[in-house]
Design an enzyme around this catalytic site. Structure first.
Site, PDB file in Angstrom:
ATOM      1  N   CYS A   2       0.822  -1.201   0.000  1.00 22.59           N
ATOM      2  CA  CYS A   2       0.000   0.000   0.000  1.00 22.59           C
ATOM      3  C   CYS A   2       0.863   1.261   0.000  1.00 22.59           C
ATOM      4  O   CYS A   2       2.022   1.238   0.391  1.00 22.59           O
ATOM      5  CB  CYS A   2      -0.888   0.006   1.232  1.00 22.59           C
ATOM      6  SG  CYS A   2      -1.695  -1.566   1.571  1.00 22.59           S
ATOM      7  N   ARG A  27       3.375   0.541  -6.528  1.00 21.91           N
ATOM      8  CA  ARG A  27       3.350  -0.426  -5.441  1.00 21.91           C
ATOM      9  C   ARG A  27       2.215  -1.441  -5.607  1.00 21.91           C
ATOM     10  O   ARG A  27       2.207  -2.467  -4.944  1.00 21.91           O
ATOM     11  CB  ARG A  27       3.173   0.300  -4.098  1.00 21.91           C
ATOM     12  CG  ARG A  27       4.413   1.059  -3.676  1.00 21.91           C
ATOM     13  CD  ARG A  27       4.132   1.964  -2.484  1.00 21.91           C
ATOM     14  NE  ARG A  27       5.405   2.441  -1.941  1.00 21.91           N
ATOM     15  CZ  ARG A  27       5.960   1.975  -0.840  1.00 21.91           C
ATOM     16  NH1 ARG A  27       5.377   1.028  -0.151  1.00 21.91           N
ATOM     17  NH2 ARG A  27       7.111   2.454  -0.414  1.00 21.91           N
ATOM     18  N   TRP A  74      -3.837  -2.374  -1.092  1.00 19.17           N
ATOM     19  CA  TRP A  74      -3.753  -3.709  -1.687  1.00 19.17           C
ATOM     20  C   TRP A  74      -4.334  -4.659  -0.667  1.00 19.17           C
ATOM     21  O   TRP A  74      -3.812  -4.814   0.429  1.00 19.17           O
ATOM     22  CB  TRP A  74      -2.300  -4.050  -1.999  1.00 19.17           C
ATOM     23  CG  TRP A  74      -2.116  -5.246  -2.882  1.00 19.17           C
ATOM     24  CD1 TRP A  74      -2.325  -5.327  -4.223  1.00 19.17           C
ATOM     25  CD2 TRP A  74      -1.659  -6.542  -2.481  1.00 19.17           C
ATOM     26  NE1 TRP A  74      -2.026  -6.585  -4.687  1.00 19.17           N
ATOM     27  CE2 TRP A  74      -1.620  -7.360  -3.637  1.00 19.17           C
ATOM     28  CE3 TRP A  74      -1.284  -7.107  -1.267  1.00 19.17           C
ATOM     29  CZ2 TRP A  74      -1.223  -8.690  -3.607  1.00 19.17           C
ATOM     30  CZ3 TRP A  74      -0.890  -8.431  -1.228  1.00 19.17           C
ATOM     31  CH2 TRP A  74      -0.865  -9.205  -2.401  1.00 19.17           C
ATOM     32  N   ASN A  98      -0.285   0.729   6.068  1.00 21.21           N
ATOM     33  CA  ASN A  98       0.385  -0.246   5.207  1.00 21.21           C
ATOM     34  C   ASN A  98       0.927  -1.344   6.107  1.00 21.21           C
ATOM     35  O   ASN A  98       1.664  -1.065   7.045  1.00 21.21           O
ATOM     36  CB  ASN A  98       1.531   0.419   4.434  1.00 21.21           C
ATOM     37  CG  ASN A  98       2.322  -0.575   3.603  1.00 21.21           C
ATOM     38  OD1 ASN A  98       1.861  -1.678   3.329  1.00 21.21           O
ATOM     39  ND2 ASN A  98       3.515  -0.188   3.184  1.00 21.21           N
ATOM     40  N   GLY A  99       0.570  -2.594   5.822  1.00 20.00           N
ATOM     41  CA  GLY A  99       1.082  -3.693   6.618  1.00 20.00           C
ATOM     42  C   GLY A  99      -0.027  -4.594   7.109  1.00 20.00           C
ATOM     43  O   GLY A  99      -1.149  -4.577   6.600  1.00 20.00           O
ATOM     44  N   GLU A 480      13.057 -16.731 -15.004  1.00 17.73           N
ATOM     45  CA  GLU A 480      12.620 -15.337 -15.021  1.00 17.73           C
ATOM     46  C   GLU A 480      11.659 -15.085 -16.177  1.00 17.73           C
ATOM     47  O   GLU A 480      10.664 -14.355 -16.032  1.00 17.73           O
ATOM     48  CB  GLU A 480      13.834 -14.407 -15.100  1.00 17.73           C
ATOM     49  CG  GLU A 480      13.521 -12.937 -15.347  1.00 17.73           C
ATOM     50  CD  GLU A 480      12.762 -12.270 -14.215  1.00 17.73           C
ATOM     51  OE1 GLU A 480      12.410 -11.088 -14.384  1.00 17.73           O
ATOM     52  OE2 GLU A 480      12.499 -12.900 -13.172  1.00 17.73           O
ATOM     53  N   LYS A 484       7.884 -13.716 -15.653  1.00 17.20           N
ATOM     54  CA  LYS A 484       7.377 -12.512 -16.304  1.00 17.20           C
ATOM     55  C   LYS A 484       6.104 -12.799 -17.090  1.00 17.20           C
ATOM     56  O   LYS A 484       5.159 -12.017 -17.081  1.00 17.20           O
ATOM     57  CB  LYS A 484       8.443 -11.924 -17.238  1.00 17.20           C
ATOM     58  CG  LYS A 484       9.545 -11.180 -16.531  1.00 17.20           C
ATOM     59  CD  LYS A 484       9.041  -9.855 -15.987  1.00 17.20           C
ATOM     60  CE  LYS A 484      10.054  -9.248 -15.025  1.00 17.20           C
ATOM     61  NZ  LYS A 484      10.131  -9.948 -13.735  1.00 17.20           N
ATOM     62  N   GLU A 487       3.271 -13.201 -14.642  1.00 16.61           N
ATOM     63  CA  GLU A 487       2.912 -11.938 -13.999  1.00 16.61           C
ATOM     64  C   GLU A 487       2.077 -11.049 -14.917  1.00 16.61           C
ATOM     65  O   GLU A 487       1.104 -10.430 -14.480  1.00 16.61           O
ATOM     66  CB  GLU A 487       4.176 -11.170 -13.604  1.00 16.61           C
ATOM     67  CG  GLU A 487       4.935 -11.747 -12.425  1.00 16.61           C
ATOM     68  CD  GLU A 487       6.204 -10.960 -12.133  1.00 16.61           C
ATOM     69  OE1 GLU A 487       6.506 -10.773 -10.951  1.00 16.61           O
ATOM     70  OE2 GLU A 487       6.891 -10.554 -13.079  1.00 16.61           O
ATOM     71  N   HIS A 503      12.600 -35.660 -16.751  1.00 15.80           N
ATOM     72  CA  HIS A 503      12.224 -36.031 -15.395  1.00 15.80           C
ATOM     73  C   HIS A 503      10.847 -35.486 -15.016  1.00 15.80           C
ATOM     74  O   HIS A 503      10.605 -35.168 -13.853  1.00 15.80           O
ATOM     75  CB  HIS A 503      13.288 -35.555 -14.402  1.00 15.80           C
ATOM     76  CG  HIS A 503      14.608 -36.199 -14.611  1.00 15.80           C
ATOM     77  ND1 HIS A 503      14.959 -37.403 -14.050  1.00 15.80           N
ATOM     78  CD2 HIS A 503      15.683 -35.809 -15.368  1.00 15.80           C
ATOM     79  CE1 HIS A 503      16.184 -37.738 -14.427  1.00 15.80           C
ATOM     80  NE2 HIS A 503      16.641 -36.780 -15.227  1.00 15.80           N
ATOM     81  N   LYS A 603       4.381  -3.965  -5.963  1.00 11.90           N
ATOM     82  CA  LYS A 603       5.786  -3.713  -6.268  1.00 11.90           C
ATOM     83  C   LYS A 603       6.684  -4.001  -5.082  1.00 11.90           C
ATOM     84  O   LYS A 603       7.732  -4.612  -5.211  1.00 11.90           O
ATOM     85  CB  LYS A 603       5.951  -2.250  -6.695  1.00 11.90           C
ATOM     86  CG  LYS A 603       7.365  -1.895  -7.141  1.00 11.90           C
ATOM     87  CD  LYS A 603       7.741  -2.610  -8.416  1.00 11.90           C
ATOM     88  CE  LYS A 603       9.077  -2.182  -8.942  1.00 11.90           C
ATOM     89  NZ  LYS A 603       9.468  -2.980 -10.114  1.00 11.90           N
TER      90      LYS A 603
END
Length: 608
Positions: A2, A27, A74, A98-99, A480, A484, A487, A503, A603
């Site tokens: 947040c 964020r 958020w 925030n938290g 990565e 991406k 996301e 495997h 973020k």
């Protein structure tokens, strides 16, 4: 997570609050709100969704107060609705948070027993009622906050305003960042310096457990024990980084194109290009030659930068490296060899799990080195050594330029360690340094593939699942790439070591499965070709990312090949990051998703 902003101003602050919240959009958030005092009366405007909805609410019913707080939320407790949006209010106090307040249920039950009625399921409303109840029982606003803070368990940053008091703003932090901004007859609170940049460059960062009592002309900072303390006021450079997409459609694309510049800036900071040597601080509190072990802890993309660094450290410095996802490391109670080096990697420098890992490492006798993009962050301040990545503010939630700058710093460290330990001689160091110097040029060459990649993305946008393969340092880059794609486009994707194909993952391959292979023409290329042949035999759609020699020796039919410049193996992960970022970006654009702010993502993950 947040975003928080608070302003004690001279003019109506609602518009300024919203403008600052826009600077904190990176964020991630799913609702927003502001609260101001008009004639001493507390008034709120809140909205579900994006800030444009809050702006519409303010246009319909303006707020004219000269003191206020704002928030982008958020969701953690309770759905992302207008009712659950911040600020929350009770008994003459409004708060943004925030938290996570871990013990909010116990506090809620206590307050309900006193007759307090709750209107949401959020943990934050508990804070508002706790302070409000204290004021109802006769405490001043300052004393009510001072009594409430020790009772809160968890990680939080808080900002309060109080009905009837237009010259008081209180902020507090424990585990989540909060900064105080100093103006002329005005004062500010913000989650970071970017939020405060339009108003001031004079910033003080609250330390763990601090809380601050602000009026328009001064601030009193108290530590967790309640003692008045002084925190240094620094000049923030955040004002130099205006949030502007330039000529690009999205911040992410702008940041992809900034990579040659910021990687050059970062490498120039760590390399003596004239002498062909790595240039690290002379006062390191450890000796590379005597280190018993290196540990690395990070989350998400930063973890994959650390995984790449494991290959470099073991190759160049011949030292054992343990790498962990920070959320696992912090709870595993792993034994640590005294005098070892812990490297923590974080874009924001506020990642909760990485910060907890740092503290565990310090408690267990480790030297702690931080690779961060925010040198004033909590992780930076609590580490013994800080190696900043000079990427500048990264607005897109999905990391791009921060990742490649992390790789640049970690590669520089690995080369320095190899030289100090006697496994890299002066000639080899010079060669490696010169390869690092060439990375920005090669990245520019890779960017020329964008149009070709945009065409490939049309095919990928129709896929349900995508497999990424790579060997050696291409394995973390494959991971990565998959991260991406997940996301940004919400397509299921997995990154695997190519040797693991037989495997398990090979069972997934059929004619509908795109398989993206990251394979520069290196010493393991032939092994990777054999894996491509196994994919081809099962009808998989191979998309090969390689160089000219790799394309020439592929020996299998591909649906598309992205031909990269021929680069030294050391910098291949940095350069090959560009096409895998562009693949994810253009696939997401093709699918119409929110590229800069993907759903459910934040973020800066400052809570567990």
């Amino acid at each position: 997570m947040c975003g928080i902003i608070g302003i004690l101003g001279k003019e109506p602050v609602a518009g300024q609050l919203v403008d600052s919240l826009k600077r904190l959009e990176y964020r991630g958030y799913d609702s927003a709100g502001v609260a101001t005092l008009e004639g001493g009366v507390l008034t709120r405007r809140r909205a579900e969704g994006k800030l444009k909805n809050l702006e519409a609410a303010l246009a319909k019913a303006p707020l004219m107060g000269t003191i206020g707080i704002g928030h982008t939320r958020w969701a953690t407790h309770g759905a992302p609705t207008e009712t659950n949006a911040h600020p929350h209010a009770s008994e003459g106090v409004a708060v943004v948070h925030n938290g996570i307040i871990e013990n909010f249920r116990e506090l809620r039950q206590e307050l309900e027993a006193k007759g307090v009625v709750f209107s949401t399921q959020t943990d934050t409303e508990t804070v508002a009622h706790l302070v409000g109840q204290g004021m109802k029982e006769g405490l001043s606003a300052v004393d009510a906050v001072g009594a409430a803070l020790p009772r809160l368990r968890g990680a939080f940053a808080l900002a309060f305003v109080f009905e009837g008091n237009e010259n008081l703003l209180i902020g507090a932090r424990k585990g989540s960042p909060l900064a105080v901004g100093y103006g002329e007859g005005e004062m500010y609170l913000g989650s970071d310096a970017i939020a405060l940049a339009p108003f001031t460059s004079a910033v003080a960062y609250l330390e763990e457990g601090d809380w601050a009592i602000l009026d328009r002309n001064s601030v009193e900072i108290r530590d967790e024990a309640g003692h008045v303390v002084q925190r240094p006021v620094i000049r923030s450079s955040a004002t130099a980084f205006l949030v502007d997409k330039g000529n690009h459609k999205h911040f992410m694309l702008k940041e992809i194109y900034e990579q040659p510049e910021v990687v050059a800036r970062t490498t120039a900071h760590y390399l003596d290009m004239a002498a062909g040597k790595v240039r690290l601080p002379a006062d390191l509190p450890f000796d590379w030659a005597n280190l018993p072990r290196i540990s690395i802890a990070a989350c998400g993309t930063a973890y994959l930068a650390g995984l790449t660094a494991k290959y470099w450290f073991e190759r160049f410095a011949r030292i054992q490296v343990d790498i962990d996802i920070a959320s696992e490391f912090r709870y595993r109670e792993t034994p640590m060899v005294p005098g070892g080096l812990m490297i923590v990697v974080s874009q924001s420098g506020e990642t909760a799990d990485t910060l907890a890992s740092l503290r565990y490492a310090k408690e267990n006798g480790q030297h702690v080195l931080a690779v961060v993009n925010v040198p004033t962050s909590t992780i930076a301040r609590e580490s013994h050594i800080v190696m900043p990545t000079l990427a500048g503010p990264e607005i897109g939630v999905a990391s791009t330029k921060a990742f490649t700058c992390q790789l640049a710093v970690l590669a520089s460290l690995a080369i320095a360690a190899g030289k100090a330990r006697g496994f890299v001689n002066a000639e080899e160091e010079d060669k490696l340094v010169r390869a690092m110097m060439e990375a920005p040029r090669y990245m520019n060459e890779a960017l020329k593939q964008e149009e070709h990649i945009a065409g490939i993305a049309k095919m990928l946008s129709k896929a349900r699942d995508v497999l990424y393969l790579g060997r050696g340092t291409s394995y973390p880059i494959a991971m990565e790439g998959a991260l991406k794609l997940k996301e940004l486009s919400y397509i299921h994707a997995e990154g695997y070591a190519a040797g693991e194909l037989k495997h398990g993952p090979i069972a997934l391959i059929d004619e509908t499965m795109p398989v993206i292979v990251i394979a520069p023409f290196d010493k393991v290329y032939e092994k990777t070709v054999s894996n491509m042949q196994e994919v081809a035999a099962r009808g998989g759609q191979i998309l090969l990312v390689t160089d000219e020699k790799g394309a020439e020796h592929a020996e299998v039919e591909t649906v598309a090949t992205i031909v990269m410049p021929d680069v030294p193996a050391t910098i291949a992960p940095i350069v090959y990051s560009v096409p895998i970022q562009l693949i994810a970006y253009h696939t997401a654009v093709e699918m119409g998703t929110d590229v800069d702010q993907p759903r459910n993502l934040a973020k800066s993950v400052t809570v567990e």
